[in-house]
Write a protein that holds these residues in place. Structure first.
Motif, short mmCIF file in Angstrom:
data_model
loop_
_atom_site.label_atom_id
_atom_site.label_comp_id
_atom_site.label_asym_id
_atom_site.label_seq_id
_atom_site.Cartn_x
_atom_site.Cartn_y
_atom_site.Cartn_z
N VAL A 57 33.81 38.43 37.41
CA VAL A 57 35.25 38.45 37.19
C VAL A 57 35.95 38.85 38.48
O VAL A 57 35.56 39.82 39.13
CB VAL A 57 35.64 39.44 36.07
CG1 VAL A 57 37.16 39.46 35.87
CG2 VAL A 57 34.95 39.07 34.77
N ALA A 58 36.97 38.08 38.86
CA ALA A 58 37.79 38.39 40.03
C ALA A 58 39.26 38.38 39.61
O ALA A 58 39.69 37.53 38.82
CB ALA A 58 37.55 37.38 41.15
N VAL A 59 40.02 39.33 40.14
CA VAL A 59 41.44 39.48 39.79
C VAL A 59 42.29 39.15 41.01
O VAL A 59 42.06 39.68 42.10
CB VAL A 59 41.74 40.91 39.31
CG1 VAL A 59 43.23 41.07 39.00
CG2 VAL A 59 40.90 41.25 38.08
N LYS A 60 43.26 38.26 40.80
CA LYS A 60 44.23 37.91 41.84
C LYS A 60 45.62 38.29 41.38
O LYS A 60 45.91 38.30 40.18
CB LYS A 60 44.16 36.42 42.16
CG LYS A 60 42.82 35.94 42.70
CD LYS A 60 42.86 34.45 43.01
CE LYS A 60 43.02 33.62 41.76
NZ LYS A 60 42.95 32.16 42.02
N ILE A 61 46.50 38.57 42.34
CA ILE A 61 47.86 39.00 42.02
C ILE A 61 48.84 38.23 42.90
O ILE A 61 48.59 38.02 44.09
CB ILE A 61 48.04 40.52 42.26
CG1 ILE A 61 47.07 41.32 41.39
CG2 ILE A 61 49.47 40.95 41.95
CD1 ILE A 61 47.11 42.80 41.66
N PHE A 133 46.13 37.22 37.59
CA PHE A 133 45.21 36.16 37.19
C PHE A 133 43.81 36.76 37.09
O PHE A 133 43.30 37.30 38.09
CB PHE A 133 45.19 35.02 38.20
CG PHE A 133 46.50 34.31 38.37
CD1 PHE A 133 46.85 33.23 37.57
CD2 PHE A 133 47.40 34.71 39.35
CE1 PHE A 133 48.06 32.57 37.73
CE2 PHE A 133 48.61 34.06 39.53
CZ PHE A 133 48.94 32.99 38.71
N VAL A 134 43.21 36.67 35.92
CA VAL A 134 41.84 37.15 35.73
C VAL A 134 40.93 35.93 35.62
O VAL A 134 40.95 35.21 34.62
CB VAL A 134 41.73 38.03 34.47
CG1 VAL A 134 40.31 38.54 34.31
CG2 VAL A 134 42.72 39.18 34.52
N ASP A 135 40.17 35.69 36.68
CA ASP A 135 39.27 34.53 36.73
C ASP A 135 37.86 34.97 36.34
O ASP A 135 37.29 35.88 36.95
CB ASP A 135 39.25 33.92 38.14
CG ASP A 135 40.60 33.33 38.52
OD1 ASP A 135 41.27 32.79 37.63
OD2 ASP A 135 40.97 33.42 39.71
N ILE A 136 37.30 34.29 35.35
CA ILE A 136 36.00 34.66 34.80
C ILE A 136 35.03 33.50 34.99
O ILE A 136 35.32 32.37 34.58
CB ILE A 136 36.13 34.98 33.30
CG1 ILE A 136 37.14 36.11 33.09
CG2 ILE A 136 34.78 35.36 32.70
CD1 ILE A 136 37.77 36.12 31.72
N LEU A 137 33.91 33.77 35.61
CA LEU A 137 32.88 32.75 35.84
C LEU A 137 31.62 33.14 35.08
O LEU A 137 31.06 34.22 35.30
CB LEU A 137 32.58 32.62 37.34
CG LEU A 137 31.47 31.64 37.73
CD1 LEU A 137 31.81 30.23 37.30
CD2 LEU A 137 31.22 31.69 39.24
N LEU A 138 31.18 32.26 34.19
CA LEU A 138 29.94 32.48 33.45
C LEU A 138 28.79 31.91 34.26
O LEU A 138 28.64 30.69 34.38
CB LEU A 138 30.02 31.81 32.07
CG LEU A 138 31.21 32.21 31.18
CD1 LEU A 138 31.13 31.48 29.84
CD2 LEU A 138 31.26 33.70 30.98
N LEU A 139 27.99 32.78 34.83
CA LEU A 139 26.90 32.36 35.71
C LEU A 139 25.62 32.04 34.95
O LEU A 139 24.86 31.17 35.36
CB LEU A 139 26.63 33.45 36.74
CG LEU A 139 27.79 33.79 37.69
CD1 LEU A 139 27.45 35.03 38.52
CD2 LEU A 139 28.08 32.61 38.60
#
Length: 285
Positions: A57-61, A133-139
């Motif tokens: 999970v990465a958060v952008k603003i 923005f909460v970007d979620i990547l399912l690895l």
């Protein structure tokens, strides 16, 4: 993954005896490993591994304009990407429906102001706000995606730093703002009440949490329960099966109890993490 009838019977009998195929009891989680502050260009980030389930999970603003109907609030959006390497089911556009379902469930869980106060993201009423923005990547998918995603999102938001606005100047329709250039001149988000999701599956006559892939295939019905402190922020039924009202009540009771325990363990773990250093912490072993 496909199971024969003998394998399904083996899983069912294990759940009935409160001794699952990996040695856990019905209310136990698999080992969890959590890392924060691992994406250098993000405002906050976390990576969580729940056995074979791996989530990043990465958060952008960025600065945005508030919605006209909510001029005192900022914005929070979730985006889920299902990596084709996570499971063969995600090849092509196979993971799109699941991604939308998870992002919608997160939006519903964080909708209440008692869960996450969006007014803290307001810079100037009706003119400027922070948009997260909460970007979620399912690895990798090893079962129980909703729980893993919710824990990773809460940890990433805990790790997020909001830049400090030093001044705001209004000139007609133009709004100018000065943001501090100091790296440590920022504020943290309050995620005390951020929800934790718990997936409760019905297998045979019993309910379990943290199902692995085999147990998900044996489930006759499942619900995802988002718990914030002592309240339910959302309840979502997943899968194609149905549950009796009494069974649903049992699921809610189990989900609330397990979520409280999980939230306490996560809070304790996050309090031990140094925000200025990458750390890998395991808990709930």
């Amino acid at each position: 993954m496909a199971l024969c009838e003998a394998e399904k019977t083996f899983v069912l009998h294990g759940v009935e005896e409160n001794f699952r195929v990996d040695g856990r009891e019905r209310e136990d989680y698999r080992p969890i490993e959590l890392e924060t502050n691992i994406v250098s260009h993000a405002f906050g980030s976390a990576r969580l591994r729940l056995a074979n389930t791996d989530v990043l999970v990465a958060v952008k603003i960025e600065v945005d304009v508030p919605y006209p109907e909510r001029p005192k609030e900022g914005k929070l959006e979730f985006f889920v990407d299902c990596s084709a390497n996570a499971t063969p089911d995600f090849e092509g556009r196979g993971g799109e429906d699941l991604a939308i379902e998870i992002s919608n469930s997160l939006s519903a869980a964080y909708k209440s102001p008692e869960v996450f106060d969006l007014t803290k993201l307001c810079i100037l009423k009706g003119h400027k706000c922070w948009k997260i923005f909460v970007d979620i990547l399912l690895l990798e998918c090893g079962g129980n995606l909703y729980d893993a995603v919710s824990i990773a999102v809460k940890a990433a938001l805990w790790d997020t730093r909001i830049p400090l606005v030093k001044s705001v100047t209004v000139d007609g329709n133009n709004v100018d703002m000065e943001v501090s250039d100091e790296l440590h001149d920022c504020q943290k988000l309050d995620v005390t009440a951020a929800p934790i999701m718990v997936t409760v599956c019905k297998i045979g006559e019993q309910c379990i949490v943290d199902p692995n892939v085999a147990e998900e295939l044996c489930s006759v019905g499942a619900v995802v329960i988002a718990v914030s402190k002592d309240k339910f922020s959302t309840v979502l039924q997943i899968g194609s099966g149905s549950l009796h009202p009494q069974t649903l009540l049992e699921c809610l009771q189990m989900g609330e109890k397990v979520a409280q325990r999980l939230s306490e363990a996560l809070t304790e773990t996050l309090s031990e993490i140094n925000p200025n250093k990458n750390q890998d912490v395991g808990f709930l072993k």
